[in-house]
Design a protein around this motif. Sequence first.
Motif, PDB file in Angstrom:
ATOM      1  N   UNK A   1      -0.310   8.175  -2.347  1.00 54.12           N
ATOM      2  CA  UNK A   1       1.102   8.205  -1.940  1.00 54.12           C
ATOM      3  C   UNK A   1       1.299   9.152  -0.764  1.00 54.12           C
ATOM      4  N   UNK A   2       1.884   8.641   0.278  1.00 54.06           N
ATOM      5  CA  UNK A   2       2.231   9.495   1.409  1.00 54.06           C
ATOM      6  C   UNK A   2       3.747   9.668   1.386  1.00 54.06           C
ATOM      7  N   UNK A   5       8.722  12.393   3.666  1.00 54.19           N
ATOM      8  CA  UNK A   5       9.639  13.537   3.775  1.00 54.19           C
ATOM      9  C   UNK A   5       8.852  14.845   3.794  1.00 54.19           C
ATOM     10  N   UNK A  49      -5.801   0.186  11.276  1.00 51.66           N
ATOM     11  CA  UNK A  49      -5.379   1.348  10.490  1.00 51.66           C
ATOM     12  C   UNK A  49      -5.069   2.527  11.414  1.00 51.66           C
ATOM     13  N   UNK A  52      -1.830   2.060  13.114  1.00 51.24           N
ATOM     14  CA  UNK A  52      -0.721   2.309  12.190  1.00 51.24           C
ATOM     15  C   UNK A  52      -0.463   3.806  12.048  1.00 51.24           C
TER      16      UNK A  52
ATOM     17  N   UNK B 344      -4.939  -7.204   2.793  1.00 48.60           N
ATOM     18  CA  UNK B 344      -4.747  -6.368   1.620  1.00 48.60           C
ATOM     19  C   UNK B 344      -6.084  -5.884   1.046  1.00 48.60           C
ATOM     20  N   UNK B 811       6.465  -3.476   7.800  1.00 49.38           N
ATOM     21  CA  UNK B 811       5.487  -3.314   6.723  1.00 49.38           C
ATOM     22  C   UNK B 811       5.647  -4.479   5.748  1.00 49.38           C
ATOM     23  N   UNK B 812       4.534  -5.162   5.470  1.00 52.56           N
ATOM     24  CA  UNK B 812       4.606  -6.281   4.541  1.00 52.56           C
ATOM     25  C   UNK B 812       4.624  -5.780   3.099  1.00 52.56           C
ATOM     26  N   UNK B 831      10.418   3.487  -1.925  1.00 54.50           N
ATOM     27  CA  UNK B 831       8.966   3.595  -2.074  1.00 54.50           C
ATOM     28  C   UNK B 831       8.370   2.202  -1.937  1.00 54.50           C
ATOM     29  N   UNK B 834       1.954   0.055   1.668  1.00 56.26           N
ATOM     30  CA  UNK B 834       1.550  -0.431   2.991  1.00 56.26           C
ATOM     31  C   UNK B 834       0.120  -0.947   2.913  1.00 56.26           C
ATOM     32  N   UNK B 835      -0.072  -2.251   3.052  1.00 61.05           N
ATOM     33  CA  UNK B 835      -1.432  -2.801   2.929  1.00 61.05           C
ATOM     34  C   UNK B 835      -2.362  -2.318   4.038  1.00 61.05           C
ATOM     35  N   UNK B 836      -1.802  -1.918   5.180  1.00 60.59           N
ATOM     36  CA  UNK B 836      -2.659  -1.502   6.295  1.00 60.59           C
ATOM     37  C   UNK B 836      -3.275  -0.134   6.001  1.00 60.59           C
ATOM     38  N   UNK B 837      -2.456   0.778   5.475  1.00 56.31           N
ATOM     39  CA  UNK B 837      -2.991   2.097   5.115  1.00 56.31           C
ATOM     40  C   UNK B 837      -3.545   2.087   3.691  1.00 56.31           C
ATOM     41  N   UNK B 839      -1.968   2.368   1.003  1.00 55.91           N
ATOM     42  CA  UNK B 839      -1.386   3.520   0.338  1.00 55.91           C
ATOM     43  C   UNK B 839       0.107   3.277   0.137  1.00 55.91           C
ATOM     44  N   UNK B 840       0.690   3.989  -0.839  1.00 54.77           N
ATOM     45  CA  UNK B 840       2.136   3.904  -1.012  1.00 54.77           C
ATOM     46  C   UNK B 840       2.812   4.899  -0.083  1.00 54.77           C
ATOM     47  N   UNK B 841       3.969   4.523   0.414  1.00 54.67           N
ATOM     48  CA  UNK B 841       4.752   5.419   1.268  1.00 54.67           C
ATOM     49  C   UNK B 841       6.117   5.593   0.615  1.00 54.67           C
ATOM     50  N   UNK B 842       6.702   6.762   0.788  1.00 55.44           N
ATOM     51  CA  UNK B 842       8.081   6.909   0.324  1.00 55.44           C
ATOM     52  C   UNK B 842       8.876   7.691   1.352  1.00 55.44           C
ATOM     53  N   UNK B 843      10.155   7.402   1.409  1.00 44.98           N
ATOM     54  CA  UNK B 843      11.006   8.055   2.392  1.00 44.98           C
ATOM     55  C   UNK B 843      12.455   8.040   1.907  1.00 44.98           C
TER      56      UNK B 843
END
Lengths: 169, 1012
Positions: A1-2, A5, A49, A52, B344, B811-812, B831, B834-837, B839-843
């Motif tokens: 998880x990134x 914030x 990657x 991105x 993916x 982001x797909x 949340x 992101x299949x490219x990274x 990883x999960x992202x949250x904002x």
Amino acid sequence: MIDLEQSEVIPDMWKDVFDSEDIRFCFNCGSCISVCPASNASPPLLIRRLARLVLLGLEDELLDEDTPWSCVSCSRCEEVCPMGVRPFELGLAIRRWQVRNDETRIPPSIVELYKEGYTQPVSKAVALRASVGLGELPTIDKYPEMLKGYQDMLMATDVVSNNDYMFKG
Amino acid sequence: MTHPQSNQSEGKVLVVGGGMGGMRTALDLAESGRDVVLVDKAVSIGGLMTQLDRTFPTNNCDLCTLSPNLSQAGRAHRIDLRTMTRVEATKGEQGAFEVTLTTTPRHIDIDRCTACGDCLRDHPECVSFTPGLDHRAPTCMRYPQAIPQAYSINMEQCADVDALVKSCPVGAIVIDDKITTVTETFGSIVLAPGAEVYDPSPIAALGYSEQPDVLTSLEYERLLSASGPTGGKLLRPSNGQAPKKVAWLQCVGSRARQADQGVSYCSSACCMFAIKEAIVTKERFGTDIETTIFNMDIRTSGKGYEAYYQRSKDTDEVRFVRCRTQNLQAGETGALQLRYLPEESDTFVTEGFDMVVLSTGFFIPEDIRTLADQLKVDLNAHGFALTDSFHPVSTSRAGVYVAGLFEGPKDIPETMVQASAAACMAATHVGVTPDASPTEELPPERKIDDEPVRVGVFVCECGENIGGVVDVDNLVSHAQTLGDVTHSENVGYGCSAESMEHIRETIVEQKLNRVVIGGCSPRTHLTRFQDLLRKAGLNRYLVDIANLRDQDAWVHRDAPELATAKGRELIQMGVAAVRQSKPLADQTLPMSQDVLVVGGGVAGMSAALSLAGQGFKVHLAERENELGGEARNLRRTLEGEDVRTQIEHLVAATEGHDKIQVYTGALIVDHGGMPGKFTTGMQVGPQLFYRQITHGATVLATGALANRPSVYMLGEHDAVSTQHDIESLLEDDTDTVKTWSKVVMIQCAGSRTKENPACSRICCQSSIKNALRILDVNPAASIWVLYRDMRTIGMQEDAYQEARRRGVIFVRYDPENPPQVEPVDDKVKVTFHDPILADDLSMHADRVLLSTGFIADDEGTEELARIFRLPRTEDGYLLEDHIKLRPVDLPTLGFYVAGTAHSPKSIKESVAQAQAAASRVQTLLARGEINLGAAVARVEASRCAACLVCVRACPYGVPFINADGNSEIDPALCHGCGICAAECPAKAIQLQQFDDDQILAKLEGLLERITA
């Protein structure tokens, strides 16, 4: 998880990394990595990657990436990229950016270069070369004195001598 | 909307391009009473579609759906068809264009040529017929059902001209045919020149030039086609073996920014094309063939397309891999190796395929740009004709209209819509003229009641077509042994002008009163021979065709003796049937020239104005209390047009038009009648005042609803809204927009779900529109678009590219793992993965915008569909007659659909469909009277027991018990379906043209074994 914030996020980081907005056109199609020889490396070099990370402005994650250093400069990605992102140039630009932003950075491929005298997995191609009638590559590791001289020469540079612990042993 | 001035002249319309679009335009204009010159640079009309094998959704044969259109175009006497003809110059203006047309010589007299193929057989070097893969070869008659049914000769390649001339049995070869140039006057011009398919040779990595098993999608289509080089067998060009694994690579030559990779826009049709080819491959050549489609986005946003895509995955097991690859190598085993990394995944795959199909898109070639230049029509940067949302088929030059691919990349249904729309617009400059056909004096119909039956049998040899398999002379002498046959002969090429005249003379001289033609399919030739009988003074229903070509010679090539025996039986059947046939009269009724338009949104108002501008009285019924519909909530289009102002103009023009009667607050309550004479009742206004109107045709433009699903905290948190909600905010309250530093847009919110399976088509472009607008107001904003497939079809792709250039992040997300939205004070935490990274992202977003799209107005259309007896799709939209070829016509004659009542679409597409509906209405009303045909049911009163079976069985409620206590069927209302005739226990009902006697006689004729 990134967590965007919490992480170091620099929205305009791409301007600092790359010399043009070409990178912003990347739509992650994967053409570049389908033809990339360094995508065979471990871990693989995945230009999509890297692009991105640059576009998201994830500074720490980009600094942590060692894969740009495994690019073999074949430029095939440059030919096939439908968006004209110039992936090869991007890989080089990321190397420069990493070095600019982390003066202590020793890319792992330099260690390899110091030890082996080259970075390409040429030993894999011995049988293929023989099958098309090409002789063995005259790589520097076959000439121990010359390799020694080559390593002395590298050790004379600041970047290597200041970090000599990484190159010995 | 600036409606064209009514400066109608008694001119004609020039239609440039004889593909699907041009044909539809020409047919619409001809049917609505205008004269048309249809030119095509090729030797036959049909365009790109004639090279397709099968089409979505029924995966049926294209030629079978297309050739009726082709024959119509060739036949309609108002259409002057000129092939091998180009536009050289234009002068003048709308109402009176002076156009110079140049025709290159065909060296074939089209009227004499019967397309027998003898010239091709003897002199293949100067006559070509190559429906194969080799696109460089000169194609002279590209497919067996070509219109005109004629070959063409390349004299320069011909060594022995005398021998060539002699090879033609009907003397159709013209040696000294010359280039002809004429200048004619046209009231208006429609451009439908199509486009060309991208040549993938420049993309060296894909190996198109080197690898025989790398094909374009159009070439693959030819391989599947029965008229293709392999006769419809799927075989690898490299070794002639059947493939086990086939891959499609999408976007080859499309969606590129690097010039040598193709054009920047999306070609719009290739996703459906590839899915269809994959399904057909499995359906026809083995479900064990593995089919894989490599793609970035699957763009199935047309009507029914999303369901077809889902079906291909779930039922047909077509595999979709999300990535592109340009790593294609010939493997050691002869397979083509593709190396790729799915989006993916983190594991590279190298996989062998037997064939690789490149989904190549469309581009505008130089000669079409030159044409546009001659016509002084403005083009966009890609070479497509410039149009706008409210004038979707109008070019920059008044009086010149556009349809099909030249307006922008598109699929067949949109082409057909634009073609009818262009016909509607072109017709505004050209008045209806009286039928200009040579009104030859037809002799009066001979009374044959008292004559003994005298049957004439005329058998066609058609060169090798029939004569090569069936012993025609044997059939002729056999026919002479049949009862009542007084004349029988071999007429060679029966449909050639000489033979037709000979048959006519023979009918008159020999006093024949029944005719059997042994020849082609009645589908293509019956009308021709019916007309011939009429010219010979006989009723047109006294002829029957024995289909010796399609049903005998063509299918029994390997067994000539049996084919001859079958031919004898087909002739027997024909003779037996025609002996029983009687002269019949077509039933007619006058039509109402008024039109009912239901729905007062953009589509309804546009249709009403188009029709009123042509002089039709229009009744416009709107459910709400004001006109405008859903578009009232829109402010700008993606192209930046001011929607509100345009809607205000439309409303003012509609309300102010003296030919349009507007009923607001109107509810349709009852309906009856038939095409050309409907009556519809409605309750109007707060008092529910009942009004009944009589109208000849009906346009349904009832719209769809803005969807508002309870997802992603919509309605629960102030920071979450729909894209729709912020339209006005972006125009009127930019201060609020400036406070948004992070905006997340979520696509497919409530679309492509179990509850609402269709794609709403417009949301991808509207999120990009809004993203760009937000950046205009607040350049520092960070905008994220979470999507499943970005469906920015056609030139919308340029806006998608622009959004990326300006920093929008795309982001797909996987519908199995959708974004999560939770409140954090006045913000929303989003949340997502992101299949490219990987990883999960949250904002924390200041604003979450949901692309919620459309949903069918289920309640409204269900009620209307019930009253008008119209079918709907599973998801509640009105169901058209044919999803590809007739996207405006509803299955009941006299009903047409426009706008989002048909399926989700943009304003531009809605206006085009409204104009198309107006054109289709005119084709119906121009008939003036309702021809009920001769096939109507008739009750033999003495046999009727008034059992009411027919009354209950009739789907149209026509039969009733009259004062005499018998069933009675009004021929004016009968649809001729024959159900009552089949059900009547007393056999009191006969369907004329299909009498029991006639059908039984046919069967007896077939089963009778006459031995010579």
